[in-house]
Design a protein around this motif. Structure first.
Motif, PDB file in Angstrom:
ATOM      1  N   TYR A 138      -7.417 -38.253  15.498  1.00 29.62           N
ATOM      2  CA  TYR A 138      -8.441 -37.232  15.691  1.00 29.62           C
ATOM      3  C   TYR A 138      -8.532 -36.895  17.168  1.00 29.62           C
ATOM      4  O   TYR A 138      -8.691 -37.784  18.015  1.00 29.62           O
ATOM      5  CB  TYR A 138      -9.777 -37.741  15.161  1.00 29.62           C
ATOM      6  CG  TYR A 138     -10.869 -36.686  15.069  1.00 29.62           C
ATOM      7  CD1 TYR A 138     -10.574 -35.326  14.942  1.00 29.62           C
ATOM      8  CD2 TYR A 138     -12.208 -37.054  15.081  1.00 29.62           C
ATOM      9  CE1 TYR A 138     -11.569 -34.371  14.847  1.00 29.62           C
ATOM     10  CE2 TYR A 138     -13.220 -36.114  14.971  1.00 29.62           C
ATOM     11  CZ  TYR A 138     -12.891 -34.775  14.866  1.00 29.62           C
ATOM     12  OH  TYR A 138     -13.884 -33.832  14.762  1.00 29.62           O
ATOM     13  N   ILE A 172     -11.741 -42.211  17.860  1.00 32.52           N
ATOM     14  CA  ILE A 172     -11.125 -40.927  18.221  1.00 32.52           C
ATOM     15  C   ILE A 172      -9.867 -41.209  19.026  1.00 32.52           C
ATOM     16  O   ILE A 172      -9.896 -41.974  19.994  1.00 32.52           O
ATOM     17  CB  ILE A 172     -12.104 -40.059  19.033  1.00 32.52           C
ATOM     18  CG1 ILE A 172     -13.319 -39.687  18.169  1.00 32.52           C
ATOM     19  CG2 ILE A 172     -11.411 -38.804  19.558  1.00 32.52           C
ATOM     20  CD1 ILE A 172     -14.437 -39.026  18.941  1.00 32.52           C
ATOM     21  N   VAL A 190     -14.415 -36.400   9.302  1.00 31.27           N
ATOM     22  CA  VAL A 190     -13.019 -36.758   9.596  1.00 31.27           C
ATOM     23  C   VAL A 190     -12.831 -38.259   9.460  1.00 31.27           C
ATOM     24  O   VAL A 190     -11.865 -38.733   8.844  1.00 31.27           O
ATOM     25  CB  VAL A 190     -12.617 -36.288  11.008  1.00 31.27           C
ATOM     26  CG1 VAL A 190     -11.217 -36.767  11.353  1.00 31.27           C
ATOM     27  CG2 VAL A 190     -12.686 -34.765  11.110  1.00 31.27           C
ATOM     28  N   ILE A 193      -5.779 -34.059  13.494  1.00 30.39           N
ATOM     29  CA  ILE A 193      -6.885 -33.132  13.280  1.00 30.39           C
ATOM     30  C   ILE A 193      -7.521 -32.835  14.628  1.00 30.39           C
ATOM     31  O   ILE A 193      -7.833 -33.747  15.403  1.00 30.39           O
ATOM     32  CB  ILE A 193      -7.920 -33.709  12.304  1.00 30.39           C
ATOM     33  CG1 ILE A 193      -7.288 -33.871  10.921  1.00 30.39           C
ATOM     34  CG2 ILE A 193      -9.149 -32.797  12.219  1.00 30.39           C
ATOM     35  CD1 ILE A 193      -8.185 -34.560   9.913  1.00 30.39           C
TER      36      ILE A 193
END
Length: 280
Positions: A53, A75, A43, A25
């Motif tokens: 991510y 992340i 997310v 994503i």
């Protein structure tokens, strides 16, 4: 000047079955401190966990980077540096992605908690998946729900781009976003894939939430780019120009009626007449 960057690195979680599919994503952002944290949390809260991510920041001067750093351990990768527009930022994210399927989430939108699991449950290799979008008003109240209409994609952008997930293999085969387009780059990509006969799969579920209001987009400029895209991908036709004038008429009529006693006609058109349904 070297870019700022971080993240835990590309991650593969231990899983089985459909969980073996890694989903990338991407969020691109520039000075998005107002809503970015909400986007990030949506997310990270996904029921489907095998996600990497990636955040691509255009060199923000507000607290965007500080917000990203706050979630850095969750992340996969983030980078902050100037870019050459939205298409360029999208392409940077795609180049960093290693997932089999890639979704793009705007920095002021947010996913439903089961958005990715809904996509994965319908996923087929070499496909484009897309679903419904829920609008929210500035006061926090729920607006209309938008349902796509793939059949009229050759006429206008009839899919909800924030809900779209594309197989990474398709980007390799057909290319990424064209940096010539500043507004209709998503339409250009999807129309190209549509013309190539790519498999589009509709997921009848709300995937993404989107705020309305705020600073108005360049709607007319977007319509002009849509016309340019159609002339390029489908070939120049008189019908393309006529449909462009129809969209301008439709848009201007809607603006004139808004805020008047006849505003109900806009709702009636969107609910009962428009080929891209917005259900209230």
């Amino acid at each position: 000047m070297h870019p700022l960057e971080g993240g835990y690195g590309l991650h593969k979680s231990e899983s089985d079955g459909d969980q073996a599919i890694l989903v990338s994503i991407i969020t691109i952002v520039f000075n998005g401190e107002k809503y970015l944290e909400h986007t990030i949390k949506s997310v990270l809260a996904q029921s489907y966990k095998n996600i990497e991510y990636i955040i691509v920041d255009g060199g923000s001067t507000d607290s965007t980077v500080e917000i990203i750093r706050k979630y850095e351990k969750k992340i996969a990768f983030w980078r902050s540096e100037p870019d050459n527009g939205i298409s360029d930022a999208f392409n940077k994210g795609i180049a960093l992605a290693s997932g089999e399927i890639i979704g793009i989430l705007n920095a002021d939108d947010w996913y439903e908690p089961d958005a990715v699991s809904q996509i994965i449950s319908h996923y087929r290799y070499d496909s484009v998946l897309h679903g419904n979008k829920q609008y929210w008003n500035e006061d926090g109240s729920k607006g209309p729900k938008s349902k796509p209409n793939l059949a009229i994609l050759p006429l206008e952008m009839s899919l909800n781009h924030p809900t779209v997930f594309v197989s990474r293999s398709l980007y390799k085969k057909h290319g990424t976003f064209d940096t010539r387009y500043k507004l209709a780059m998503d339409y250009h990509l999807l129309l190209r894939l549509y013309q190539k006969g790519v498999n589009f799969i509709y997921v009848n579920h709300i995937i993404t939430n989107m705020r309305v209001g705020g600073v108005s987009a360049d709607i007319v400029g977007c319509y002009r780019e849509v016309l340019q895209v159609k002339n390029e991908v489908l070939g120049p036709k008189i019908g393309n120009k006529l449909y462009f004038y129809w969209t301008l008429l439709r848009y201007n009529t809607s603006r004139i009626l808004a805020g008047t006693p006849l505003a109900f006609l806009n709702k009636f058109y969107r609910t009962h007449i428009s080929s891209v349904k917005k259900q209230y």
